[in-house]
Each structure stands twice: as structure tokens, then as C-alpha cells.
Enzyme design. Structure first.
Site, PDB file in Angstrom:
ATOM      1  CB  ILE A 175      -0.879   0.242   1.195  1.00 26.24           C
ATOM      2  CG1 ILE A 175      -1.874  -1.312   1.198  1.00 26.24           C
ATOM      3  CG2 ILE A 175      -1.820   1.373   1.372  1.00 26.24           C
ATOM      4  CD1 ILE A 175      -2.548  -1.716  -0.095  1.00 26.24           C
ATOM      5  CG  ASP A 176       3.481   2.634   3.265  1.00 27.15           C
ATOM      6  OD1 ASP A 176       2.603   2.620   3.494  1.00 27.15           O
ATOM      7  OD2 ASP A 176       4.459   2.453   4.002  1.00 27.15           O
ATOM      8  CG  LEU A 177       6.200  -0.267  -1.864  1.00 31.73           C
ATOM      9  CD1 LEU A 177       6.862  -1.554  -2.339  1.00 31.73           C
ATOM     10  CD2 LEU A 177       7.591   0.759  -2.264  1.00 31.73           C
TER      11      LEU A 177
END
Length: 363
Positions: A175-177
Site C-alpha cells: 500500500i505504501d509503494l
């Protein structure tokens, strides 16, 4: 930090201030650095820098000032440790903003406003400034957010794992990426807007919206077909045999990604199972999804006669989408993977390696 980028550097005139920590924001900073931008990363001196410096494996030196995790997204940056609660440091930063092109930030909204590091404050110093902001749930929500929480909140955790098993998180903070990719795209559009108008803008991305936008077919399986996605391990809810893992005679595994009838016919031919391609219960994708377990048993029986590399070679020669299940040592033994490595030095002189984030070509 030493820069050895062999790509063209289309952003080499840009100045970037990275006020972000952990993964999403720093991934954007590294992306911009790989494209030639001058990226200065400001880390909180009072907490010994970016928190990921302390996210170490048990095999890492506990006295080292960095970590393998930290090295994954901090290539190509000038690193400064500063206490922004000190008036002189904050004044220095505000002065830098006047000639900065892009700011990357992931402060809690109230913290940014308190320090005068929100977009409204900084744009008053520089009307051309592009302010890239990553939040957890939006600019008006103070809840802390980590990738693990978003995997749960957006439904990924519920869907991931083996049938009848416990939920399993994704092995990278995806999700961060994905939020980083959203912010990169927004920043590039903001640069285009500035080229046309001379004015900067704020680009804001939340982890929550990113996670929902990334549900793709699993979202529409529910929204359109009324199907609540369930844990299926590596299997695909819409396609078969897609995600089936076949174990070979040497203990190696391959995964299939057969997406149409033609590819299924080629798979059957590769395994000397032409009769399966003509069987009514496997005649089209719908039938194969309905009868995937029986199909798997027959595919596995044949796959078990070959070593992994021999079977993979047969499938590739026939144009069947399939791949080996590889460990990290196996992954980076490949010459194509070696070409994507960055060899660089940290400020303390330690030589490290990481993987490029820019993998498109510019000619």
C-alpha cells in the site's frame, strides 16, 4: 550519497526537500533522485533520524546507524539530521523553500500546521512550489496509519492467505509503494501544470484511498457480481489454471498463469494431456474454474515427472505463461536482476546495494 545513475537525468534542474519518513514518501524521493533531481532528506535529529534506521533484522549490526530497510529507498539523497523544533533550523528550512521545486511530506496534518510546514504556509514563500503530501486517511484525519493497518482496513488482509486459514499480510508494504506511485504521477502532472502556468500546487495522496483504488477486480467482483472475495492462496477467483502451484520432481515449484483457451491447449500439449483440452469439463474458462481441483490433480501428476527447470523450459517453448517460485538468492542470480542493482555508499562510507525504482527507459 554517491550517485551512479546511468539513466538520463531529465529532472536534474529540480531541487527537492524530503520531509517524509518510512517508505512511501522516501520512495518518491528516491524516484526523483534517480531521474536526476537534487534531493535533500531532512531527518529528525531528536529521534535519531528516520524510524526505519532502527528496523533491523536480527542479523544486522545493532550499532550501525542504518538498516537494510532504510537502504531500500534512500539512494541518491543528501541526508541532514535536524531538530525542526529549533527556531534557527526551521528558519533555515523556510529559506530553502524559496528555491525548492518539490517538498515531500507525510506529517500528521496538525503537526504540519503547527510547524508552518503545511502547503498553505510554504506556498506563501514560493508560488512555484509543488507540495507532495502523503496522509493515512486524508488531510483532515489525524489517525496514524501504517501499511499493515491499511491492508486490513481495505480488505486485503481478509482476502489473503490459504482457504480456511488465517489472514496473511503481503510480504512488502505494498500500500505504501502504491501510494508512492500515485504521488509520483500527481507530481509529474503538477510539473506539467507549472510549466504551463508558472504556478505550483499541492498533490495529496492518502494510503486509504490508494488501497481502495488498488482493489481492482476484487472490488468489482463485489460491486457488480455480489461476490465477497475469500482467501484462495495463490489461486485466482476468475481464471483457471491461474495461480496453481505445481511441484516438480526435484522439489522445485512453478506457478501457472493460463489466461485463455489457447494457452490451456498449449499447456495440455506441453504435458502430453491433449485429451484434457477436449474434455467438456475443461472446454472453456468457466468450466475450468468450476472443475479446477480435478484439473489440478491431473496437471500435478504430469508435472511431478519433470525437474523444475526442464518443465519450465517445455512450457516456455510452447508459449505457456508460467514461472519458477524463486528465493531471493535465485532472483538476484539472474543477469536481468543484476542490471537493476544500485551500488552506492552511505555517509559513513559503508558500501551497500539496493534495487532501482526507475525501470523504464528514456531515449
Amino acid at each position: 550519497m554517491k550517485k551512479e545513475n546511468k539513466l538520463n537525468e531529465p529532472l536534474k534542474e529540480l531541487k527537492v526537500l524530503e520531509l517524509a519518513t518510512v517508505l512511501a514518501g522516501p520512495a518518491v524521493g528516491m524516484f526523483l533522485a534517480e531521474l536526476g533531481a537534487k534531493v535533500t532528506k531532512i531527518e529528525n535529529q531528536t529521534t535519531n533520524g528516520d524510524v526505519t534506521r532502527s528496523w533491523k533484522l536480527t542479523t544486522e549490526d545493532p550499532n550501525w546507524a542504518y538498516s537494510a530497510y532504510y537502504c531500500s529507498v534512500n539512494w541518491g539523497k543528501e541526508i541532514l539530521l535536524m531538530d525542526l523544533n529549533q527556531a534557527e533550523n526551521l528558519a533555515w528550512l523556510w529559506e530553502q523553500i524559496k528555491t525548492t521545486d518539490i517538498v515531500l511530506a507525510n506529517f500528521k496534518p496538525e503537526s504540519a500546521r503547527r510547524m508552518g510546514l503545511d502547503y498553505a504556509s510554504l506556498s506563501g514563500l514560493n508560488s512555484r512550489l509543488i507540495y507532495g503530501e502523503i496522509t493515512g486517511y486524508g488531510s483532515d484525519d489525524e489517525r496514524p496509519a501504517f501499511d499493515m493497518v491499511l491492508q486490513a482496513e481495505a480488505g486485503f488482509l481478509y482476502m489473503t492467505g490459504e482457504k480456511n486459514g488465517a489472514p496473511v499480510k503481503m510480504p512488502v508494504a505494498l500500500i505504501d509503494l502504491l501510494a508512492a506511485h500515485q504521488l509520483k504521477e500527481g507530481i509529474l502532472l503538477a510539473l506539467l501544470h507549472r510549466e504551463k502556468t508558472g504556478l505550483g500546487t499541492k498533490v495529496s495522496v492518502s494510503l486509504y484511498a490508494t488501497a481502495l483504488a488498488s482493489l481492482a477486480n476484487q472490488a468489482t467482483n463485489w460491486l457488480i457480481a455480489g461476490k465477497i472475495p475469500q482467501r484462495m492462496g495463490t489461486l485466482h477467483p476468475n481464471i483457471a489454471p491461474y495461480g496453481e502451484l505445481l511441484e516438480c520432481s526435484d522439489g522445485g515449484q512453478i506457478v501457472l498463469a493460463v489466461g485463455n483457451d489457447r494457452q490451456f491447449q498449449l499447456l495440455c500439449k506441453s504435458l502430453d494431456l491433449e485429451d484434457l483440452a477436449r474434455a467438456p469439463q475443461y472446454s472453456d474458462n468457466k468450466q475450468r474454474v468450476l472443475n479446477r481441483q480435478e484439473l489440478f490433480v491431473q496437471l500435478q501428476a504430469k508435472a511431478g515427472l519433470y525437474s523444475r527447470e526442464v518443465l519450465l523450459s517445455k512450457l516456455h517453448q510452447m508459449g505457456v505463461p508460467a514461472g519458477a517460485v524463486r528465493t531471493m538468492p535465485e532472483v538476484f542470480a539472474e543477469s536481468a536482476a543484476q542490471e537493476l542493482l544500485l551500488n552506492w555508499a552511505l555517509p559513513d562510507g559503508t558500501e551497500v546495494r539496493s534495487v532501482r525504482s526507475v525501470v523504464f527507459g528514456l531515449e
